[in-house]
Every structure is written in C-alpha cells, then in structure tokens.
Design a protein around this motif. Structure first.
Motif, PDB file in Angstrom:
ATOM      1  N   GLU A 291       0.825  -1.208   0.000  1.00 47.46           N
ATOM      2  CA  GLU A 291       0.000   0.000   0.000  1.00 47.46           C
ATOM      3  C   GLU A 291       0.865   1.266   0.000  1.00 47.46           C
ATOM      4  OE1 GLU A 291      -3.368   0.313  -0.185  1.00 47.46           O
ATOM      5  OE2 GLU A 291      -3.545  -1.853  -0.396  1.00 47.46           O
ATOM      6  N   GLY A 292       2.198   1.088  -0.171  1.00 51.63           N
ATOM      7  CA  GLY A 292       3.103   2.231  -0.215  1.00 51.63           C
ATOM      8  C   GLY A 292       3.524   2.744   1.150  1.00 51.63           C
ATOM      9  N   ILE A 293       3.387   1.903   2.174  1.00 47.93           N
ATOM     10  CA  ILE A 293       3.753   2.315   3.537  1.00 47.93           C
ATOM     11  C   ILE A 293       4.925   1.454   4.006  1.00 47.93           C
ATOM     12  CG2 ILE A 293       2.966   2.516   5.919  1.00 47.93           C
ATOM     13  CD1 ILE A 293       0.106   2.827   4.794  1.00 47.93           C
ATOM     14  N   ASP A 294       6.062   2.109   4.259  1.00 46.62           N
ATOM     15  CA  ASP A 294       7.248   1.431   4.773  1.00 46.62           C
ATOM     16  C   ASP A 294       7.247   1.582   6.290  1.00 46.62           C
ATOM     17  OD1 ASP A 294       9.636   0.113   4.992  1.00 46.62           O
ATOM     18  OD2 ASP A 294      10.866   1.778   4.277  1.00 46.62           O
ATOM     19  N   CYS A 295       6.883   0.513   7.001  1.00 44.62           N
ATOM     20  CA  CYS A 295       6.729   0.570   8.455  1.00 44.62           C
ATOM     21  C   CYS A 295       8.074   0.694   9.159  1.00 44.62           C
ATOM     22  CB  CYS A 295       6.033  -0.693   8.955  1.00 44.62           C
ATOM     23  SG  CYS A 295       4.403  -0.897   8.304  1.00 44.62           S
ATOM     24  N   LEU A 296       8.154   1.638  10.075  1.00 44.76           N
ATOM     25  CA  LEU A 296       9.343   1.832  10.909  1.00 44.76           C
ATOM     26  C   LEU A 296       8.896   1.862  12.366  1.00 44.76           C
ATOM     27  CD1 LEU A 296      11.002   4.649   8.774  1.00 44.76           C
ATOM     28  CD2 LEU A 296      11.533   2.211   8.725  1.00 44.76           C
ATOM     29  N   GLY A 297       9.831   1.783  13.279  1.00 45.90           N
ATOM     30  CA  GLY A 297       9.498   1.821  14.698  1.00 45.90           C
ATOM     31  C   GLY A 297       9.136   0.461  15.259  1.00 45.90           C
ATOM     32  N   PHE A 298       9.728  -0.593  14.694  1.00 44.62           N
ATOM     33  CA  PHE A 298       9.452  -1.952  15.173  1.00 44.62           C
ATOM     34  C   PHE A 298       9.917  -2.096  16.623  1.00 44.62           C
ATOM     35  CE2 PHE A 298      10.940  -6.283  15.952  1.00 44.62           C
ATOM     36  CZ  PHE A 298       9.832  -7.026  15.605  1.00 44.62           C
ATOM     37  N   ALA A 299       9.030  -2.539  17.513  1.00 49.00           N
ATOM     38  CA  ALA A 299       9.378  -2.761  18.912  1.00 49.00           C
ATOM     39  C   ALA A 299       9.306  -4.240  19.290  1.00 49.00           C
ATOM     40  CB  ALA A 299       8.462  -1.954  19.821  1.00 49.00           C
ATOM     41  N   GLY A 300       8.560  -5.036  18.530  1.00 51.83           N
ATOM     42  CA  GLY A 300       8.459  -6.449  18.849  1.00 51.83           C
ATOM     43  C   GLY A 300       7.361  -7.129  18.055  1.00 51.83           C
ATOM     44  N   ASP A 301       7.408  -8.459  18.065  1.00 51.02           N
ATOM     45  CA  ASP A 301       6.425  -9.288  17.387  1.00 51.02           C
ATOM     46  C   ASP A 301       5.990 -10.358  18.374  1.00 51.02           C
ATOM     47  OD1 ASP A 301       5.161 -11.372  15.910  1.00 51.02           O
ATOM     48  OD2 ASP A 301       6.143 -10.704  14.084  1.00 51.02           O
ATOM     49  N   THR A 302       4.756 -10.277  18.846  1.00 46.41           N
ATOM     50  CA  THR A 302       4.281 -11.199  19.874  1.00 46.41           C
ATOM     51  C   THR A 302       4.303 -12.655  19.431  1.00 46.41           C
ATOM     52  OG1 THR A 302       1.982 -10.806  19.210  1.00 46.41           O
ATOM     53  CG2 THR A 302       2.861  -9.468  21.019  1.00 46.41           C
ATOM     54  N   MET A 303       4.085 -12.899  18.136  1.00 49.09           N
ATOM     55  CA  MET A 303       4.103 -14.276  17.647  1.00 49.09           C
ATOM     56  C   MET A 303       5.505 -14.870  17.793  1.00 49.09           C
ATOM     57  SD  MET A 303       2.761 -15.770  14.028  1.00 49.09           S
ATOM     58  CE  MET A 303       4.188 -15.366  13.041  1.00 49.09           C
ATOM     59  N   HIS A 304       6.510 -14.107  17.416  1.00 50.33           N
ATOM     60  CA  HIS A 304       7.882 -14.603  17.525  1.00 50.33           C
ATOM     61  C   HIS A 304       8.360 -14.630  18.972  1.00 50.33           C
ATOM     62  CE1 HIS A 304       8.249 -15.034  13.268  1.00 50.33           C
ATOM     63  NE2 HIS A 304       7.782 -13.813  13.109  1.00 50.33           N
ATOM     64  N   MET A 305       7.905 -13.676  19.777  1.00 46.04           N
ATOM     65  CA  MET A 305       8.248 -13.699  21.201  1.00 46.04           C
ATOM     66  C   MET A 305       7.704 -14.968  21.854  1.00 46.04           C
ATOM     67  SD  MET A 305       7.603  -9.886  22.615  1.00 46.04           S
ATOM     68  CE  MET A 305       7.604  -8.565  21.443  1.00 46.04           C
ATOM     69  N   ALA A 306       6.508 -15.387  21.444  1.00 46.25           N
ATOM     70  CA  ALA A 306       5.901 -16.591  22.006  1.00 46.25           C
ATOM     71  C   ALA A 306       6.732 -17.821  21.673  1.00 46.25           C
ATOM     72  CB  ALA A 306       4.479 -16.759  21.477  1.00 46.25           C
ATOM     73  N   ARG A 307       7.258 -17.875  20.466  1.00 42.46           N
ATOM     74  CA  ARG A 307       8.099 -19.010  20.077  1.00 42.46           C
ATOM     75  C   ARG A 307       9.393 -19.029  20.879  1.00 42.46           C
ATOM     76  NH1 ARG A 307       8.064 -18.318  13.812  1.00 42.46           N
ATOM     77  NH2 ARG A 307       5.858 -18.330  13.455  1.00 42.46           N
ATOM     78  N   LEU A 308       9.959 -17.847  21.129  1.00 47.29           N
ATOM     79  CA  LEU A 308      11.192 -17.777  21.920  1.00 47.29           C
ATOM     80  C   LEU A 308      10.934 -18.131  23.376  1.00 47.29           C
ATOM     81  CD1 LEU A 308      12.685 -14.503  20.447  1.00 47.29           C
ATOM     82  CD2 LEU A 308      13.554 -16.820  20.104  1.00 47.29           C
ATOM     83  N   TRP A 309       9.787 -17.701  23.883  1.00 38.72           N
ATOM     84  CA  TRP A 309       9.422 -17.963  25.263  1.00 38.72           C
ATOM     85  C   TRP A 309       9.195 -19.453  25.505  1.00 38.72           C
ATOM     86  CZ3 TRP A 309       3.916 -18.098  27.095  1.00 38.72           C
ATOM     87  CH2 TRP A 309       3.829 -18.191  28.488  1.00 38.72           C
ATOM     88  N   ASP A 310       8.568 -20.120  24.538  1.00 41.49           N
ATOM     89  CA  ASP A 310       8.276 -21.551  24.658  1.00 41.49           C
ATOM     90  C   ASP A 310       8.430 -22.167  23.270  1.00 41.49           C
ATOM     91  OD1 ASP A 310       7.273 -24.106  24.933  1.00 41.49           O
ATOM     92  OD2 ASP A 310       5.387 -23.493  25.872  1.00 41.49           O
ATOM     93  N   SER A 311       9.597 -22.731  23.002  1.00 39.63           N
ATOM     94  CA  SER A 311       9.898 -23.235  21.662  1.00 39.63           C
ATOM     95  C   SER A 311       9.081 -24.471  21.287  1.00 39.63           C
ATOM     96  CB  SER A 311      11.397 -23.543  21.523  1.00 39.63           C
ATOM     97  OG  SER A 311      11.770 -24.540  22.454  1.00 39.63           O
ATOM     98  N   SER A 312       8.344 -25.052  22.243  1.00 44.58           N
ATOM     99  CA  SER A 312       7.498 -26.206  21.907  1.00 44.58           C
ATOM    100  C   SER A 312       6.187 -25.767  21.257  1.00 44.58           C
ATOM    101  CB  SER A 312       7.188 -27.025  23.164  1.00 44.58           C
ATOM    102  OG  SER A 312       6.347 -26.298  24.040  1.00 44.58           O
ATOM    103  N   ARG A 313       5.917 -24.461  21.264  1.00 44.28           N
ATOM    104  CA  ARG A 313       4.694 -23.967  20.619  1.00 44.28           C
ATOM    105  C   ARG A 313       4.809 -24.150  19.113  1.00 44.28           C
ATOM    106  NH1 ARG A 313       1.319 -20.552  23.389  1.00 44.28           N
ATOM    107  NH2 ARG A 313       2.015 -19.997  25.437  1.00 44.28           N
ATOM    108  N   ASP A 314       3.703 -24.470  18.501  1.00 47.14           N
ATOM    109  CA  ASP A 314       3.650 -24.457  17.045  1.00 47.14           C
ATOM    110  C   ASP A 314       2.357 -23.758  16.659  1.00 47.14           C
ATOM    111  OD1 ASP A 314       1.631 -26.344  17.329  1.00 47.14           O
ATOM    112  OD2 ASP A 314       2.826 -28.002  16.608  1.00 47.14           O
ATOM    113  N   LYS A 315       2.084 -23.715  15.373  1.00 47.49           N
ATOM    114  CA  LYS A 315       0.946 -22.925  14.893  1.00 47.49           C
ATOM    115  C   LYS A 315      -0.358 -23.296  15.584  1.00 47.49           C
ATOM    116  CE  LYS A 315      -0.814 -20.873  10.755  1.00 47.49           C
ATOM    117  NZ  LYS A 315      -0.585 -20.667   9.357  1.00 47.49           N
ATOM    118  N   ALA A 316      -0.593 -24.575  15.811  1.00 41.70           N
ATOM    119  CA  ALA A 316      -1.862 -24.988  16.418  1.00 41.70           C
ATOM    120  C   ALA A 316      -1.683 -26.260  17.208  1.00 41.70           C
ATOM    121  CB  ALA A 316      -2.921 -25.181  15.339  1.00 41.70           C
TER     122      ALA A 316
END
Length: 145
Positions: A43-68
């Motif tokens: 859409e022509g928007i280059d996102c800046l100001g990334f602070a975190g991604d909860t989905m990836h944080m969840a995987r790091l917090w508990d690596s046994s998690r998977d999509k479902a």
C-alpha cells in the motif's frame, strides 16, 4: 488491535495512518510483523518503529509452541487442533499455539473470550437437498462488507 477498512467507499483510509506507521520514534508491537509489513508495503507504507512481534516472542518464550498445538491438562499431547477440546477422559485441553487468541488466554487470565472470524462472519454451507449443512466458511472480504 487496529482494523482499517480500506475497500470500497473507505478506500484510502489507510493512508491517514501512513505518517504514524512510518514514524520510527513511535514504537509498535505487532503479531506476525512479516505479513503485516508486506501488506502495508504493498500500500506504499514502509513501516518503521518496530518494537516487537508477539508471535515470535511466544516461540522464543516456549519453543514447543507451534501454529496450532494443544496439550491437555494432564500434559499429554492432544493433537493439532487449535482451541479448547475434550481429552480422552473429558479433561480440558488448553491451546499452546502462538495465535494471538491462544497467547491472550494464557498470558491475560480472566480476559473475555474474543469472537473468531467464523463466529462473526461465518456462513453455513447448503446441502444438496437445500438444508443447512455443518461446514462453516468465511466469505471473501468484499462479500462481508
């Protein structure tokens, strides 16, 4: 959560948020940043100001998690269906996937259940005899609008 309708008569509304998305000083937390960034970039928007991604944080917090994945309260694996289900003896099965819903249930005790897209917009199938079927599908976005 921010949902921006950008279709039909609302086309162009997303551009009102463009400066906010592009501001590196405004930190943003995402859920599946890679997907959202791709959609916004189209859409022509280059996102800046990334602070975190909860989905990836969840995987790091508990690596046994998977999509479902799901685990029953006694700790035995219970298959791959997302959401709560009954185990072999009727015990409650808690989701351990990394969907926003699964994470919210686990990390924010007492949070009210959110309605799924199927619950909000689902349309039951029609059988050959014209009666209502059990299969629920989510219509295309343009159809929902």
């Amino acid at each position: 959560t921010l949902w921006v309708d950008n279709m039909g008569v609302s086309e162009g509304v997303l551009s009102e948020f463009k400066d906010w998305f592009k501001d590196p000083a405004t930190k943003k937390v995402w859920h599946n940043y890679g997907f959202d960034r791709h959609v916004l970039y189209n859409e022509g928007i280059d996102c800046l100001g990334f602070a975190g991604d909860t989905m990836h944080m969840a995987r790091l917090w508990d690596s046994s998690r998977d999509k479902a994945s799901a685990v029953n309260t006694k700790g035995a694996a219970a298959g791959g269906a997302a959401g709560a289900a009954a185990g072999a003896e009727g015990e409650v099965v808690a989701t351990k996937g990394y969907s926003l819903e699964a994470l919210s249930k686990e990390l924010v005790p007492g949070m009210a259940k959110t309605a799924s897209m199927k619950e909000l917009f689902g349309v039951k199938s029609t059988r050959k005899d014209g009666s209502e079927g059990n299969l629920v599908r989510i219509p295309e976005l343009r159809e929902i609008q």
